[in-house]
Design a protein around this motif. Structure first.
Motif, PDB file in Angstrom:
ATOM      1  N   ARG A 248      -9.612  -2.107 -11.060  1.00  0.00           N
ATOM      2  CA  ARG A 248      -9.418  -0.947 -10.550  1.00  0.00           C
ATOM      3  C   ARG A 248      -8.469  -1.190  -9.385  1.00  0.00           C
ATOM      4  NH1 ARG A 248     -14.819  -0.620  -6.362  1.00  0.00           N
ATOM      5  NH2 ARG A 248     -13.660  -2.339  -4.968  1.00  0.00           N
ATOM      6  N   PHE A 249      -7.548   0.035  -9.268  1.00  0.00           N
ATOM      7  CA  PHE A 249      -6.544   0.097  -8.193  1.00  0.00           C
ATOM      8  C   PHE A 249      -7.177   0.767  -7.056  1.00  0.00           C
ATOM      9  CE2 PHE A 249      -3.840  -1.431 -11.535  1.00  0.00           C
ATOM     10  CZ  PHE A 249      -3.068  -2.117 -11.082  1.00  0.00           C
ATOM     11  N   ARG A 250      -6.922   0.453  -5.910  1.00  0.00           N
ATOM     12  CA  ARG A 250      -7.372   1.329  -4.777  1.00  0.00           C
ATOM     13  C   ARG A 250      -6.125   1.300  -3.622  1.00  0.00           C
ATOM     14  NH1 ARG A 250     -13.213   0.621  -2.594  1.00  0.00           N
ATOM     15  NH2 ARG A 250     -12.698  -1.489  -1.995  1.00  0.00           N
ATOM     16  N   CYS A 251      -6.126   2.441  -3.000  1.00  0.00           N
ATOM     17  CA  CYS A 251      -5.113   2.557  -1.991  1.00  0.00           C
ATOM     18  C   CYS A 251      -5.229   1.266  -0.967  1.00  0.00           C
ATOM     19  CB  CYS A 251      -5.252   3.778  -1.229  1.00  0.00           C
ATOM     20  SG  CYS A 251      -4.544   5.038  -2.446  1.00  0.00           S
ATOM     21  N   ASP A 252      -4.044   0.807  -0.470  1.00  0.00           N
ATOM     22  CA  ASP A 252      -4.097  -0.044   0.607  1.00  0.00           C
ATOM     23  C   ASP A 252      -2.754   0.044   1.327  1.00  0.00           C
ATOM     24  OD1 ASP A 252      -5.081  -2.105   2.167  1.00  0.00           O
ATOM     25  OD2 ASP A 252      -5.290  -3.674   0.737  1.00  0.00           O
ATOM     26  N   TYR A 253      -2.993  -0.530   2.573  1.00  0.00           N
ATOM     27  CA  TYR A 253      -1.684  -0.425   3.227  1.00  0.00           C
ATOM     28  C   TYR A 253      -0.983  -1.884   3.501  1.00  0.00           C
ATOM     29  CZ  TYR A 253       1.540  -0.119   7.155  1.00  0.00           C
ATOM     30  OH  TYR A 253       2.637  -0.184   7.997  1.00  0.00           O
ATOM     31  N   PRO A 255       2.836  -3.124   5.074  1.00  0.00           N
ATOM     32  CA  PRO A 255       4.415  -2.313   5.691  1.00  0.00           C
ATOM     33  C   PRO A 255       5.544  -2.256   4.641  1.00  0.00           C
ATOM     34  CG  PRO A 255       3.212  -3.680   7.243  1.00  0.00           C
ATOM     35  CD  PRO A 255       2.504  -3.995   6.008  1.00  0.00           C
ATOM     36  N   PHE A 256       5.693  -3.317   3.731  1.00  0.00           N
ATOM     37  CA  PHE A 256       6.596  -3.477   2.980  1.00  0.00           C
ATOM     38  C   PHE A 256       6.554  -2.713   1.623  1.00  0.00           C
ATOM     39  CE2 PHE A 256       4.068  -6.901   1.260  1.00  0.00           C
ATOM     40  CZ  PHE A 256       3.534  -7.273   2.382  1.00  0.00           C
ATOM     41  N   VAL A 257       5.614  -2.218   1.281  1.00  0.00           N
ATOM     42  CA  VAL A 257       5.475  -1.267   0.056  1.00  0.00           C
ATOM     43  C   VAL A 257       4.963   0.211   0.442  1.00  0.00           C
ATOM     44  CG1 VAL A 257       5.121  -3.092  -1.538  1.00  0.00           C
ATOM     45  CG2 VAL A 257       3.150  -2.337  -0.352  1.00  0.00           C
ATOM     46  N   GLU A 258       5.181   1.039  -0.597  1.00  0.00           N
ATOM     47  CA  GLU A 258       4.934   2.413  -0.295  1.00  0.00           C
ATOM     48  C   GLU A 258       5.091   3.154  -1.673  1.00  0.00           C
ATOM     49  OE1 GLU A 258       3.475   3.851   2.109  1.00  0.00           O
ATOM     50  OE2 GLU A 258       3.475   6.106   0.822  1.00  0.00           O
ATOM     51  N   PRO A 259       3.847   3.583  -2.246  1.00  0.00           N
ATOM     52  CA  PRO A 259       2.471   3.132  -1.831  1.00  0.00           C
ATOM     53  C   PRO A 259       2.124   1.956  -1.960  1.00  0.00           C
ATOM     54  CG  PRO A 259       2.521   4.396  -3.862  1.00  0.00           C
ATOM     55  CD  PRO A 259       3.915   4.221  -3.616  1.00  0.00           C
ATOM     56  N   GLY A 260       1.105   1.753  -1.231  1.00  0.00           N
ATOM     57  CA  GLY A 260       0.540   0.126  -1.519  1.00  0.00           C
ATOM     58  C   GLY A 260      -1.078   0.348  -2.054  1.00  0.00           C
ATOM     59  N   ALA A 261      -1.146  -0.739  -2.843  1.00  0.00           N
ATOM     60  CA  ALA A 261      -2.572  -0.885  -3.548  1.00  0.00           C
ATOM     61  C   ALA A 261      -3.014  -2.210  -3.536  1.00  0.00           C
ATOM     62  CB  ALA A 261      -2.444  -0.346  -4.885  1.00  0.00           C
ATOM     63  N   GLU A 262      -4.600  -2.206  -3.872  1.00  0.00           N
ATOM     64  CA  GLU A 262      -5.092  -3.581  -3.934  1.00  0.00           C
ATOM     65  C   GLU A 262      -5.783  -3.366  -5.291  1.00  0.00           C
ATOM     66  OE1 GLU A 262      -8.117  -4.074  -1.116  1.00  0.00           O
ATOM     67  OE2 GLU A 262      -9.690  -3.034  -2.437  1.00  0.00           O
ATOM     68  N   LEU A 263      -5.652  -4.515  -6.204  1.00  0.00           N
ATOM     69  CA  LEU A 263      -6.301  -4.582  -7.551  1.00  0.00           C
ATOM     70  C   LEU A 263      -7.378  -5.560  -7.511  1.00  0.00           C
ATOM     71  CD1 LEU A 263      -6.227  -4.353 -10.437  1.00  0.00           C
ATOM     72  CD2 LEU A 263      -4.703  -6.270 -10.689  1.00  0.00           C
ATOM     73  N   GLY A 264      -8.533  -4.812  -7.939  1.00  0.00           N
ATOM     74  CA  GLY A 264      -9.942  -5.687  -8.255  1.00  0.00           C
ATOM     75  C   GLY A 264     -10.098  -5.845  -9.487  1.00  0.00           C
ATOM     76  N   VAL A 265     -11.133  -6.920  -9.901  1.00  0.00           N
ATOM     77  CA  VAL A 265     -11.584  -6.996 -10.984  1.00  0.00           C
ATOM     78  C   VAL A 265     -12.986  -7.014 -10.989  1.00  0.00           C
ATOM     79  CG1 VAL A 265      -9.684  -8.290 -11.926  1.00  0.00           C
ATOM     80  CG2 VAL A 265     -11.247  -9.518 -11.014  1.00  0.00           C
TER      81      VAL A 265
END
Ligand code: DAH
Length: 335
Positions: A248-253, A255-265
């Protein structure tokens, strides 16, 4: 009455059983030593009736020399067969001596690197001691910005006279500064990963260590979208964890990316975040001298210990660097 023949037979039988020098020594003590069987016979001669003494005395002395001779012949045979065993048979296959084994984090890092290489990524490394500018400012994390709180920092002290006005150095808190360094030197298309050790001024617990390993990824080209980010990372995760892995991808912040995300397994019923990612911020592309209208790309940063914990079922991240051999031995023989 002393039956010298029976004694000799017994002594020779037990000598024949001595298979090495240690048991030969034991035999010598048992028969010829100060308290040995034959010595006792010799000593007892003087207590015999006068008519018995010459026969037993002479026979026992003869037996003593015979046994000493037999023992030294036996010793010669033992030495000869030991030398045979030590001689080199060049036709035998080689044997691997115990060489130690690879650390579980190294094993995991290599597997991840191999997987990225198979997917067409280059692999480079960068410095552990980094400039503040690369670790923070040029990743859009200026001094005083609240995002700096995300990375508690170990600074490298400057002991020179003032240190004033000199660029500040630190132990990199993440591998992301290599995004900037790589962009300074290479033109798109870029597809690279950067494995490396990172350091944080942090209290440790079961999921946090002050030293950790990351793999940074950077991909820059024309016409890259978030779909490429998702497709690449999902393909990667399936190669590492198997085709059935849920992600699953979820929004995250960051500063060096836009948009930012995190990947969970999904792992044993829980969601575990293994990496941060996002579309490279247009300002970073522009700072690299590229046209952000033409070039886009994505980046990611993965925690290698996290993946190793999943892969080997390790419950506490602190096991990795405690160097308890009982823990490390469990990974012997793995590649
Ligand atoms: N550098 C981040 C960290 O240490 C991880 C990360 C997040 C790296 C997003 C990235 C990214 O390249 O796009 O927490």
């Amino acid at each position: 009455m002393v039956d010298l023949e029976a004694l000799e037979a017994e002594a020779r039988t037990s000598l024949a059983k001595a298979g090495d020098e240690a048991s030969l020594d034991e035999w010598r003590v048992a028969w010829l030593g100060r308290r040995g069987r034959l010595t006792a016979v010799l000593r007892g001669v003087r207590d015999l009736p006068a008519e018995e003494r010459p026969r037993v005395g002479a026979g026992a002395n003869r037996l003593k020399s015979a046994l000493e001779e037999a023992a030294s012949a036996h010793r010669g045979q033992l030495l000869a067969s030991a030398a045979d065993a030590e001689s080199i048979d060049v036709t035998l296959p080689g044997r691997t001596p115990p060489l130690g084994s690879l650390h579980p984090v190294t094993l995991t890092r290599r597997q991840l690197e191999r997987t990225f290489r198979d997917m067409g990524f280059d692999v480079v490394e960068g410095p552990d001691v980094e400039l503040e500018e690369y670790n923070f400012d040029r990743l859009r994390i200026p001094a005083g910005h609240p995002a700096r709180d995300m990375w508690d920092t170990i600074w490298v002290a400057d002991d020179s006279d003032s240190g004033e006005g000199k660029p500040r150095q630190l132990l990199r808190t993440h591998t992301s500064p290599m995004q900037i360094r790589y962009l300074e030197r290479r033109d798109p298309p870029i597809r690279v990963i950067v494995p490396g050790t990172c350091y944080r001024y942090e209290a440790t617990d079961a999921t946090h260590e002050w030293m950790l390993t990351q793999i940074e990824g950077l991909v820059i080209d024309e016409n890259l979208s978030f779909a490429h980010l998702k497709g690449t990372l999902e393909a990667f995760v399936r190669r590492v964890f198997g085709a059935d892995i849920e992600t699953r991808f979820r929004c995250d912040y960051f500063p060096f990316v836009e948009p930012g995300a995190e990947l969970g397994v999904r792992w044993q019923g829980d969601w575990l975040e293994i990496l941060g990612c996002g579309m490279v911020h247009p300002e970073i592309i522009e700072d690299a001298g590229l046209d952000p209208e033409r070039y886009t790309g994505f980046a990611f940063g993965m925690g290698v210990e996290r993946v190793a914990m999943l892969r080997y079922g390790v419950q506490d991240i602190r096991h990795f660097y405690r160097n308890d051999v009982r823990f490390l031995r469990q990974f012997e023989g793995r590649r």
